[in-house]
Scaffold this motif. Structure first.
Motif, PDB file in Angstrom:
ATOM      1  N   PRO A  13       0.642  -1.199  -0.043  1.00  0.00           N
ATOM      2  CA  PRO A  13       0.005   0.010  -0.072  1.00  0.00           C
ATOM      3  C   PRO A  13       0.741   1.323   0.015  1.00  0.00           C
ATOM      4  O   PRO A  13       1.915   1.148   0.387  1.00  0.00           O
ATOM      5  CB  PRO A  13      -0.863   0.003   1.259  1.00  0.00           C
ATOM      6  N   ASN A  14       0.553   2.228  -0.592  1.00  0.00           N
ATOM      7  CA  ASN A  14       1.018   3.526  -0.569  1.00  0.00           C
ATOM      8  C   ASN A  14       1.202   3.946   0.744  1.00  0.00           C
ATOM      9  O   ASN A  14       2.253   4.714   0.981  1.00  0.00           O
ATOM     10  CB  ASN A  14       0.366   4.625  -1.534  1.00  0.00           C
ATOM     11  N   HIS A  15       0.114   3.823   1.731  1.00  0.00           N
ATOM     12  CA  HIS A  15       0.245   4.514   2.976  1.00  0.00           C
ATOM     13  C   HIS A  15      -0.751   3.872   4.040  1.00  0.00           C
ATOM     14  O   HIS A  15      -1.806   3.380   3.434  1.00  0.00           O
ATOM     15  CB  HIS A  15      -0.223   6.186   3.105  1.00  0.00           C
ATOM     16  N   TYR A  72      -9.356   2.063   9.632  1.00  0.00           N
ATOM     17  CA  TYR A  72      -8.165   1.720   9.752  1.00  0.00           C
ATOM     18  C   TYR A  72      -7.522   0.608   9.274  1.00  0.00           C
ATOM     19  O   TYR A  72      -8.349  -0.280   9.159  1.00  0.00           O
ATOM     20  CB  TYR A  72      -7.696   1.894  11.575  1.00  0.00           C
ATOM     21  N   ASP A  73      -6.316   0.572   8.858  1.00  0.00           N
ATOM     22  CA  ASP A  73      -5.874  -0.568   8.393  1.00  0.00           C
ATOM     23  C   ASP A  73      -5.088  -1.655   9.258  1.00  0.00           C
ATOM     24  O   ASP A  73      -5.002  -2.954   9.023  1.00  0.00           O
ATOM     25  CB  ASP A  73      -4.757  -0.170   7.431  1.00  0.00           C
ATOM     26  N   ALA A  74      -4.823  -1.391  10.446  1.00  0.00           N
ATOM     27  CA  ALA A  74      -4.396  -2.031  11.550  1.00  0.00           C
ATOM     28  C   ALA A  74      -4.489  -1.539  12.931  1.00  0.00           C
ATOM     29  O   ALA A  74      -4.975  -0.476  13.078  1.00  0.00           O
ATOM     30  CB  ALA A  74      -2.838  -2.297  11.110  1.00  0.00           C
ATOM     31  N   LYS A 205      -5.844  -6.932  -0.578  1.00  0.00           N
ATOM     32  CA  LYS A 205      -5.400  -6.072  -1.950  1.00  0.00           C
ATOM     33  C   LYS A 205      -3.747  -6.298  -1.905  1.00  0.00           C
ATOM     34  O   LYS A 205      -3.344  -6.183  -3.070  1.00  0.00           O
ATOM     35  CB  LYS A 205      -5.744  -4.614  -1.335  1.00  0.00           C
ATOM     36  N   HIS A 206      -3.124  -6.578  -0.702  1.00  0.00           N
ATOM     37  CA  HIS A 206      -1.769  -6.532  -0.815  1.00  0.00           C
ATOM     38  C   HIS A 206      -1.099  -7.859  -0.312  1.00  0.00           C
ATOM     39  O   HIS A 206      -0.740  -7.876   0.941  1.00  0.00           O
ATOM     40  CB  HIS A 206      -0.952  -5.349   0.126  1.00  0.00           C
ATOM     41  N   PRO A 207      -1.444  -8.842  -0.938  1.00  0.00           N
ATOM     42  CA  PRO A 207      -0.817 -10.105  -0.263  1.00  0.00           C
ATOM     43  C   PRO A 207       0.520 -10.554  -0.046  1.00  0.00           C
ATOM     44  O   PRO A 207       0.634 -11.355   0.879  1.00  0.00           O
ATOM     45  CB  PRO A 207      -1.436 -11.361  -1.492  1.00  0.00           C
ATOM     46  N   GLN A 208       1.390 -10.006  -0.539  1.00  0.00           N
ATOM     47  CA  GLN A 208       2.829  -9.832  -0.097  1.00  0.00           C
ATOM     48  C   GLN A 208       3.102  -8.959   1.245  1.00  0.00           C
ATOM     49  O   GLN A 208       4.092  -9.293   1.675  1.00  0.00           O
ATOM     50  CB  GLN A 208       3.741  -9.563  -1.223  1.00  0.00           C
TER      51      GLN A 208
END
Length: 225
Positions: A13-15, A72-74, A205-208
């Motif tokens: 992710p960008n941010h 939020y993401d986390a 969205k960002h599996p890595q």
């Protein structure tokens, strides 16, 4: 607080926005400055990943529910429980946490765990994993309160019988309140280390992202001496 550069992997992710609670000595924000063991460990990991991020301080229940709803993401620093696993994935646990039982020094209760489970009135922090653990393990008498400050005062005044709490958090509040650890009986319980819970939406969205984060934690472990 933000990282210094965008992650080089286009899969990242960008941010990201990470929610937390005021929880010294693990994390706190004073006059806009964020410090603490968890803050420094997270900063170390994100610097290694070159991942841009922001930490926001909110009430702990809002931090967790904000990840569940996508605000939020986390959230961090957190230990595993089944409810959290429903909507987020816990990283490697790289921040040490020890859980201990605390009783007033004058307590006449048996320190046998089964006896405490049946007879002791425990105080807990609402929305905390210590509260979740006590309920899951069928402790019979649990009263929820808003803060560790309340719990230490209640235990010191013999208004509750016991607390099962993060050792660093408890010790920090005891000193802040003007007591000493000799005022309490301490019973070892378990190690239950902390990590970052990342939203399943983010990881889809960002599996890595998570595997890279986990690899980066090995050089950023916090352990209390």
């Amino acid at each position: 607080m933000s990282g210094f550069a965008t992650a080089t992997d286009s899969e990242f992710p960008n941010h990201i926005t990470i929610a937390t609670q005021h929880w010294p000595p693990y994390q706190q924000e004073v006059n806009g400055i964020q410090t603490g063991f968890s803050i420094h460990a997270l900063r170390c990991v994100m610097a290694k990943m070159k991942q841009r991020y922001k930490v926001v301080f909110v009430p702990w229940g809002r931090a967790q529910n904000g990840v569940k709803t996508g605000q939020y993401d986390a959230f961090f620093a957190a230990s595993q429980n089944e409810w959290r696993d429903e909507f987020a994935v816990l990283s490697n646990t790289f921040i040490e946490q020890k859980w201990k039982f605390y009783l007033h020094k004058d307590s006449t209760l048996s320190t046998d765990i089964d006896s405490l489970k049946a007879s002791a009135v425990f105080g807990t922090r609402i929305h905390s994993n210590t509260d979740h653990w006590l309920h899951k393990n069928e402790f019979q008498k649990i009263r929820q309160f808003g803060s560790i400050e309340q719990l230490v005062k209640l235990l010191s005044n013999k208004r509750i019988d016991a607390i099962m709490e993060n050792a660093l958090l408890f010790e920090e509040e005891v000193l802040k309140a003007g007591y000493t650890m000799s005022d309490f009986k301490v019973i070892e319980n378990m190690d239950y280390n902390l990590g970052v819970y990342f939203s399943k939406r983010l990881l889809k969205k960002h599996p890595q992202f998570l595997s890279t984060f986990n690899k980066s934690t090995s050089a950023c472990v916090y352990a209390h001496d």
